[in-house]
Design a protein around this motif. Structure first.
Motif, short mmCIF file in Angstrom:
data_model
loop_
_atom_site.label_atom_id
_atom_site.label_comp_id
_atom_site.label_asym_id
_atom_site.label_seq_id
_atom_site.Cartn_x
_atom_site.Cartn_y
_atom_site.Cartn_z
N ILE A 89 0.87 -1.17 0.00
CA ILE A 89 0.00 0.00 0.00
C ILE A 89 0.91 1.22 0.00
O ILE A 89 1.82 1.34 0.82
CB ILE A 89 -0.91 0.02 1.24
N ALA A 90 0.68 2.13 -0.93
CA ALA A 90 1.54 3.30 -1.06
C ALA A 90 1.50 4.16 0.19
O ALA A 90 0.45 4.34 0.81
CB ALA A 90 1.10 4.13 -2.27
N LEU A 91 2.68 4.68 0.57
CA LEU A 91 2.79 5.56 1.71
C LEU A 91 3.44 6.88 1.28
O LEU A 91 4.40 6.89 0.52
CB LEU A 91 3.66 4.93 2.81
N TYR A 95 8.67 12.54 6.57
CA TYR A 95 10.00 12.51 7.19
C TYR A 95 10.38 11.05 7.34
O TYR A 95 9.54 10.20 7.64
CB TYR A 95 9.98 13.20 8.56
N GLU A 96 11.69 10.77 7.17
CA GLU A 96 12.15 9.39 7.30
C GLU A 96 13.61 9.36 7.69
O GLU A 96 14.44 10.07 7.11
CB GLU A 96 11.97 8.66 5.96
N ASP A 97 13.95 8.57 8.70
CA ASP A 97 15.33 8.22 9.00
C ASP A 97 15.34 6.84 9.62
O ASP A 97 14.32 6.14 9.60
CB ASP A 97 16.03 9.28 9.86
N ALA A 98 16.45 6.42 10.18
CA ALA A 98 16.55 5.06 10.70
C ALA A 98 15.72 4.84 11.95
O ALA A 98 15.47 3.69 12.33
CB ALA A 98 18.02 4.74 11.00
N ASP A 99 15.26 5.91 12.60
CA ASP A 99 14.54 5.79 13.86
C ASP A 99 13.05 6.04 13.77
O ASP A 99 12.28 5.55 14.60
CB ASP A 99 15.12 6.78 14.88
N VAL A 100 12.62 6.80 12.78
CA VAL A 100 11.23 7.25 12.78
C VAL A 100 10.74 7.56 11.37
O VAL A 100 11.52 7.95 10.50
CB VAL A 100 11.08 8.50 13.70
N PHE A 101 9.46 7.32 11.15
CA PHE A 101 8.73 7.80 9.98
C PHE A 101 7.73 8.85 10.45
O PHE A 101 7.20 8.76 11.57
CB PHE A 101 7.87 6.69 9.34
N VAL A 102 7.44 9.83 9.61
CA VAL A 102 6.23 10.62 9.77
C VAL A 102 5.43 10.43 8.48
O VAL A 102 5.89 10.76 7.39
CB VAL A 102 6.49 12.12 10.00
N VAL A 103 4.26 9.82 8.62
CA VAL A 103 3.42 9.46 7.48
C VAL A 103 2.35 10.52 7.26
O VAL A 103 1.77 11.04 8.22
CB VAL A 103 2.74 8.09 7.73
N ASN A 104 2.09 10.84 6.02
CA ASN A 104 0.94 11.67 5.66
C ASN A 104 -0.22 10.72 5.36
O ASN A 104 -0.34 10.20 4.26
CB ASN A 104 1.26 12.55 4.45
N LYS A 105 -1.04 10.47 6.37
CA LYS A 105 -2.12 9.50 6.22
C LYS A 105 -3.24 10.08 5.35
O LYS A 105 -3.76 11.15 5.63
CB LYS A 105 -2.70 9.10 7.58
N PRO A 106 -3.65 9.36 4.31
CA PRO A 106 -4.74 9.85 3.47
C PRO A 106 -6.11 9.58 4.09
O PRO A 106 -6.26 8.73 4.98
CB PRO A 106 -4.57 9.05 2.18
N THR A 121 -4.82 -1.72 6.04
CA THR A 121 -4.65 -0.63 7.00
C THR A 121 -3.23 -0.05 6.92
O THR A 121 -2.35 -0.58 6.24
CB THR A 121 -4.90 -1.12 8.43
N LEU A 122 -3.03 1.01 7.69
CA LEU A 122 -1.69 1.60 7.76
C LEU A 122 -0.69 0.61 8.33
O LEU A 122 0.46 0.55 7.89
CB LEU A 122 -1.73 2.87 8.61
N VAL A 123 -1.09 -0.18 9.31
CA VAL A 123 -0.20 -1.20 9.87
C VAL A 123 0.28 -2.14 8.78
O VAL A 123 1.48 -2.45 8.69
CB VAL A 123 -0.91 -1.99 10.99
N ASN A 124 -0.61 -2.61 7.94
CA ASN A 124 -0.22 -3.51 6.85
C ASN A 124 0.76 -2.84 5.89
O ASN A 124 1.73 -3.45 5.43
CB ASN A 124 -1.46 -3.97 6.07
N ALA A 125 0.52 -1.57 5.59
CA ALA A 125 1.41 -0.82 4.70
C ALA A 125 2.79 -0.64 5.32
O ALA A 125 3.82 -0.77 4.64
CB ALA A 125 0.79 0.54 4.38
N HIS A 128 4.99 -3.73 5.19
CA HIS A 128 5.55 -3.95 3.86
C HIS A 128 6.74 -3.02 3.64
O HIS A 128 7.76 -3.42 3.06
CB HIS A 128 4.49 -3.68 2.79
N ARG A 129 6.64 -1.81 4.13
CA ARG A 129 7.72 -0.83 3.97
C ARG A 129 8.94 -1.20 4.82
O ARG A 129 10.09 -1.06 4.39
CB ARG A 129 7.22 0.55 4.37
N ASP A 130 8.70 -1.67 6.04
CA ASP A 130 9.79 -2.02 6.96
C ASP A 130 9.39 -3.27 7.75
O ASP A 130 8.75 -3.17 8.79
CB ASP A 130 10.07 -0.85 7.91
N PRO A 131 9.78 -4.46 7.28
CA PRO A 131 9.38 -5.71 7.95
C PRO A 131 9.82 -5.80 9.41
O PRO A 131 9.21 -6.54 10.19
CB PRO A 131 10.07 -6.79 7.10
N GLN A 132 10.86 -5.05 9.82
CA GLN A 132 11.33 -5.10 11.20
C GLN A 132 10.30 -4.54 12.18
O GLN A 132 10.38 -4.80 13.39
CB GLN A 132 12.65 -4.31 11.34
#
Length: 326
Positions: A89-91, A95-106, A121-125, A128-132
Motif C-alpha cells: 500500500i503506497a505511503l 519525514y524518514e530516517d533510521a529511527d522514525v517515519f512521519v506518514v501523511n495518512k490519506p 490498513t496503515l499497519v499492513n502498509a 511492507h515498507r519495513d518488515p522489522q
C-alpha cells in the motif's frame, strides 16, 4: 489485530553490564530501567518476572535492593508484536530516517486492523515498507488518526524510539496542530477543557463525561466565511475523537461529521456551488497539518507539515467564493 510480544525460536540477545556503585540501595527494577532506557518499564518488569533479567546470575524480585557492583544479565526477547500481514500500500512519507517515519495518512485509510477492517490498513502498509516493525507494538505507531482524518502521524522504527516517543506523548511534549472547518462564524478562539469518555449509550461515540479522562483543546480563528469558520486546533491531550467532540460541545461541530454534527445544514442563501460542496463532503473536515517532536535518539527538533488534501482545499475555496458573493 495486535497481540502482546511473544517468545519465538530465535535465541535472545544477551546483554550484560554492572550495577553502578552509586545506585546502592535502589530497587532492581529502577536500576534496570536506568541501565536500559530503550525498553519500557512494563517490558522490563515482565523480563524480571520471567527470569530474563537477572542480578548476579539470579532471578530476584523487582523490589530487591542492589548493593552496587553486581552483574546484570538481560536476555532481550522481542518476539512478534503483531500478526498482521504486510501489504503493498503506497505511503506518503513526510519525514524518514533510521529511527522514525512521519506518514501523511490519506483520508479513508484505517490505522489499525480491527473488526470490519482486518487488512488494508496503515499497519499492513508499514510492515511492507519495513518488515522489522513486526517486533514493535502496533508496528511502531505511537498515536492515531481517525479513518477519515488526514495528515501527519508518527511511527517509531526501533524499540528505543517507540519508548521515547510514547514517553513524549504521555508528557504532552509532542505538538500536534490541526485544521478544521466548523459550523458557525466564531468571533474568537478559545479553549475547551472537558473530560472525555465513552458515550453512556452509543458505544461508537465519545462524550463529555464528568468522570472521564482529562482532555484539553485550544482553538483559534483562521478565516471566517458566511456561515462557517476555519479554525486551528492544538491538542494538549490526545483522546479519541477529541477535537470532534470538543467542537461539538462548544456548539460548533465539524462540517461533514455525521457522528457528532448531526444532519447537513445549508446556510441561508448558499450559492449552488456551496450547497453542492457541502452535500458532497462526506467526512469530518479535519486535517492533522503539523507535528513537532524531539527526535527519539538525538533530541533534535523534528517538524513535519502535511499539505492540505484536495477535498479540503476545494471546500475552503468554495467557502471563500461564497463569502465573496455575499
Amino acid at each position: 489485530m495486535t497481540t502482546q510480544p511473544a517468545d519465538t525460536d530465535t535465541p535472545p540477545e544477551r546483554r550484560a553490564t554492572q550495577v553502578p556503585f552509586d545506585a546502592a540501595g535502589q530497587r532492581f527494577d529502577q536500576v534496570l530501567a536506568a541501565l536500559y532506557p530503550e525498553f519500557s518499564r512494563s517490558r522490563l518488569a515482565a523480563w524480571i518476572k520471567s527470569g530474563d533479567a537477572r542480578l548476579d546470575g539470579k532471578t530476584v524480585r523487582p523490589r530487591e535492593a542492589v548493593r552496587g557492583g553486581e552483574s546484570v544479565e538481560l536476555d532481550v526477547r522481542l518476539g512478534i508484536a503483531t500478526d498482521s500481514a504486510p501489504e503493498s500500500i503506497a505511503l506518503d512519507l513526510l519525514y524518514e530516517d533510521a529511527d522514525v517515519f512521519v506518514v501523511n495518512k490519506p483520508v479513508g485509510l484505517v490505522v489499525h486492523p480491527g473488526a470490519g477492517n482486518p487488512a488494508g490498513t496503515l499497519v499492513n502498509a508499514l510492515l511492507h515498507r519495513d518488515p522489522q516493525l513486526v517486533a514493535l507494538p502496533r508496528a511502531g505507531i505511537v498515536h492515531r488518526l481517525d479513518k477519515d482524518t488526514s495528515g501527519a502521524l508518527i511511527v517509531a522504527r526501533t524499540l528505543q524510539a517507540h519508548t521515547a516517543l510514547v514517553e513524549q506523548l504521555a508528557a504532552r511534549t509532542i505538538h500536534r496542530q490541526y485544521e478544521a472547518i466548523v459550523y458557525g462564524r466564531l468571533i474568537s478562539g478559545g479553549t475547551v477543557d472537558a473530560p472525555l469518555d465513552r458515550h453512556p449509550v452509543d458505544r461508537l461515540r465519545r462524550a463529555v463525561v464528568d468522570t472521564g479522562k482529562p482532555a484539553v483543546t485550544h482553538y483559534r480563528v483562521r478565516e471566517r466565511y458566511r456561515a462557517h469558520t476555519a479554525v486551528e486546533c492544538q491538542l494538549e491531550t490526545g483522546r479519541t475523537h477529541q477535537i470532534r467532540v470538543h467542537m461539538a460541545h462548544a456548539r460548533h461541530p465539524l462540517v461533514g461529521d455525521s457522528l457528532y454534527g448531526g444532519s447537513l445544514r445549508l446556510p441561508k442563501g448558499a450559492t449552488p456551488a456551496l450547497a453542492e460542496a457541502l452535500r458532497g463532503f462526506k467526512r469530518q473536515a479535519l486535517h492533522a497539518e503539523r507535528i513537532v517532536f524531539a527526535h527519539p535518539r538525538t533530541g533534535d527538533t523534528v517538524e513535519a507539515q502535511a499539505p492540505r488534501p484536495a477535498d479540503l482545499a476545494a471546500l475552503i475555496a468554495t467557502l471563500r467564493q461564497d463569502a465573496a458573493e455575499e
